[in-house]
Design a protein around this motif. Sequence first.
Motif, short mmCIF file in Angstrom:
data_model
loop_
_atom_site.label_atom_id
_atom_site.label_comp_id
_atom_site.label_asym_id
_atom_site.label_seq_id
_atom_site.Cartn_x
_atom_site.Cartn_y
_atom_site.Cartn_z
N ASN A 63 54.93 26.60 31.28
CA ASN A 63 54.32 25.96 32.68
C ASN A 63 55.50 26.44 33.57
O ASN A 63 56.59 27.02 33.35
N ARG A 64 55.22 26.52 34.90
CA ARG A 64 55.94 26.72 36.01
C ARG A 64 55.78 25.68 37.25
O ARG A 64 54.85 25.49 37.44
N LYS A 101 57.79 33.28 43.19
CA LYS A 101 58.09 32.42 42.16
C LYS A 101 57.58 32.47 40.93
O LYS A 101 57.89 32.46 39.70
N LEU A 102 56.13 32.40 41.07
CA LEU A 102 55.20 32.84 39.79
C LEU A 102 55.51 34.13 39.05
O LEU A 102 55.59 34.21 38.04
N ALA A 105 58.65 34.19 36.86
CA ALA A 105 58.70 33.30 35.84
C ALA A 105 58.93 34.27 34.66
O ALA A 105 58.23 35.47 34.47
N PRO A 109 52.55 31.87 33.31
CA PRO A 109 52.35 30.31 32.90
C PRO A 109 50.98 30.19 32.55
O PRO A 109 49.84 30.49 33.37
N ILE A 112 50.42 25.74 36.05
CA ILE A 112 51.14 25.86 37.35
C ILE A 112 51.15 24.41 38.10
O ILE A 112 50.02 23.71 38.42
N THR A 318 58.38 24.80 29.77
CA THR A 318 59.38 25.78 30.20
C THR A 318 59.92 25.40 31.56
O THR A 318 61.29 25.64 31.91
N VAL A 320 60.84 26.32 34.16
CA VAL A 320 61.50 27.11 35.09
C VAL A 320 62.53 26.90 36.17
O VAL A 320 63.74 27.26 36.20
N ALA A 335 65.47 25.34 32.90
CA ALA A 335 64.34 26.06 32.26
C ALA A 335 65.02 26.15 30.65
O ALA A 335 66.00 25.97 30.39
#
Length: 363
Positions: A63-64, A101-102, A105, A109, A112, A318, A320, A335
């Motif tokens: 995940n993020r 930001k995604l 990663a 992910p 989200i 995760t 992040v 993270a």
Amino acid sequence: MITKEYFEKIGLGSILDKVLAGERLSIADGRTLYDCTDLTALGALASIVRRKLHGNKTFYVLNRHINYTNICINGCKFCAYARERGEDGSFQLSQNDILEKLRSAPVAPREIHVVGGCHPDIPLSFFEKSFIAVKKEYPQATLKCFTAVEIAHFAEIEGISSKEVLEKLRAVGVEMLPGGGAEIFAPETRNKICPKKLDGDNWLRIHEEAHSLGYTTNCTMLFGHVESVADRLDHLDQLRKQQDVSGGFNCFIPLPFLTENSALKIDNPLTGIDELKTIAISRLMLDNIPHIKAYWVMLTVKQAQAALHYGADDFDGTVVEEKIGHMAGASSEQALGRKELEEMILGCGFVPVERDAAFNEIS
């Protein structure tokens, strides 16, 4: 080995019988569990339920987290995250910031997770456009976005109902609510820590609306501040009663209050024992909510590992980058990688299982 006779000796014999029979524990049973000083016995009871539901599995997700702003109008007394507009340390992400930001990663992910402050000026349309862009680029990811507090805030600034907000978000791909903002439901206690925030009854109402629209949601409890044991048990009882009605809670997350950077000063901060006791009692009381999360961000990784032996079956993921807990004083990592998560779970004697946001196993 803890025997039936031992549970009888420490006053938990009738509770053991209920646990083995799958019967719901009463508030009085919860009080008895809190009064028990044998943490190992509580862990053994919670593990019966945990293993009945999930065997030896412990779940994790790639995940993020995206915290889109810390500018917030609520002014909660416990919160170390929120800032006023223009204050040092305040921030607000653009749509491009969210996408970047995604993209940054370590792995794409599957989940989200988007939450932030109740910003007075960000319209709902900003998120509708942003989520359309996110789903175009990450169609495989589940959008888990906004607490009930944020949903109510959008409803107020847009002049529509909370259900209409949920419908609009559903139309652009949001499938889950993360469950924050519940804090503690008891009105007098809630008024001491977050008097401007959405009240407990309306938090539950918005989750019921979400469940009626096909969302699954998480639920939480912030503990270790000014609440009583009675407040904690009432909170758990209200969650399971809501689950009886609407059935959409997938996971409960007990959140320990972090005191380091909070303006709310506590005479007797949480101990590790109280954290594990509350996690175990949550597993025992919440008989109709399938998963209990050991949220390593706020527990620390080592305590989250211990929590797996006290009823928790999910290690989150995760993450992040997470700002809310860390600005409050969390000392955990920002993270974790897939390999680290799996090794930590294996090291506790459990089998790591990757999942998606809805707890479907990834083969």
